[in-house]
Design an enzyme around this catalytic site. Sequence first.
Site, mmCIF file in Angstrom:
data_model
loop_
_atom_site.group_PDB
_atom_site.id
_atom_site.type_symbol
_atom_site.label_atom_id
_atom_site.label_comp_id
_atom_site.label_asym_id
_atom_site.label_seq_id
_atom_site.Cartn_x
_atom_site.Cartn_y
_atom_site.Cartn_z
ATOM 1 N N PRO A 126 0.830 -1.204 0.000
ATOM 2 C CA PRO A 126 0.000 0.000 0.000
ATOM 3 C C PRO A 126 0.864 1.254 0.000
ATOM 4 O O PRO A 126 1.833 1.346 0.747
ATOM 5 C CB PRO A 126 -0.792 -0.122 1.300
ATOM 6 C CG PRO A 126 -0.804 -1.575 1.612
ATOM 7 C CD PRO A 126 0.514 -2.093 1.116
ATOM 8 N N GLU A 127 0.514 2.194 -0.873
ATOM 9 C CA GLU A 127 1.250 3.449 -0.955
ATOM 10 C C GLU A 127 0.421 4.538 -0.271
ATOM 11 O O GLU A 127 -0.599 4.254 0.343
ATOM 12 C CB GLU A 127 1.566 3.763 -2.414
ATOM 13 C CG GLU A 127 2.376 2.654 -3.090
ATOM 14 C CD GLU A 127 2.701 2.911 -4.556
ATOM 15 O OE1 GLU A 127 2.778 4.084 -4.959
ATOM 16 O OE2 GLU A 127 2.879 1.937 -5.308
#
Length: 272
Positions: free
Chosen positions: A2-3
Amino acid sequence: MPELPEVETVKRGLIKKVKGRKILKAKVNWNGIVAYPDKEAFIKEIANQTINDIERRGKFLMFILDDYFLISHLRMEGKYFIKEPNEPLSKHDHVIFTLDNNKELRYNDTRKFGKMHLVKKDELDKRPISKLGKEPWDKDLTVKYLKEKLNRKLPIKTLLLDQSIITGIGNIYADEILFLSKINPETKGVDLTNKDLQSIIDNTRTILEKAIEKGGTTIHTYTSVDGITGLFQQELLVHGKKDEPCPNCKNKIIKIVVNTRGTYYCPKCQKK
């Protein structure tokens, strides 16, 4: 992994569910998730702490408790779920927080890569987030700042992934930012012009704002506490689009490897 947009989406969902709730107790089923302090101290010190708010720093979640920050890095597949106490535990539910509203906040992580740090508020500078660079919307993220930080003979793709320069950008969004900026991912940081640097700043903000609006990009098993799976993957211009036509010039998008990271770009629009 996840960014920033995905972590921001998780944060917003968690705030709606657990802000103001007291953690009555915690149970740790996989010791490796708790990086600091040790398991016994973590369980003892987090008991009876209220979740007063949740912030995001780069790709980290920061639960603001009474006396501590609970810093959570989701890594590849970490997720949070709200469950009833009588619901069976998943084999991947590794940390369970019992809340004062008869609910459980469960941290689930298939690959067990996620990490938690429980840090006293006056010791924040000793933890991983102290080394993070500027947030994308920080007023101090300027051409001058980037010129100093990117003045290296490394590819710009590699430098965009360096969390000590701009925090929150990962592989997907780096490709999208460089495409909009018309910069070849193998261009060395030292060779970027002031115009290039301003384009990176502007397009970083544009891409991440759009991604947050869409709930992030669904990759692997990412989901938020509300069960949101991001829709931004429908907006991606080059990432994951090998051999598809470039949205600008219709030439084929190609995939290369830059310092071990799969990288997508248009060789015509993003010439060196």
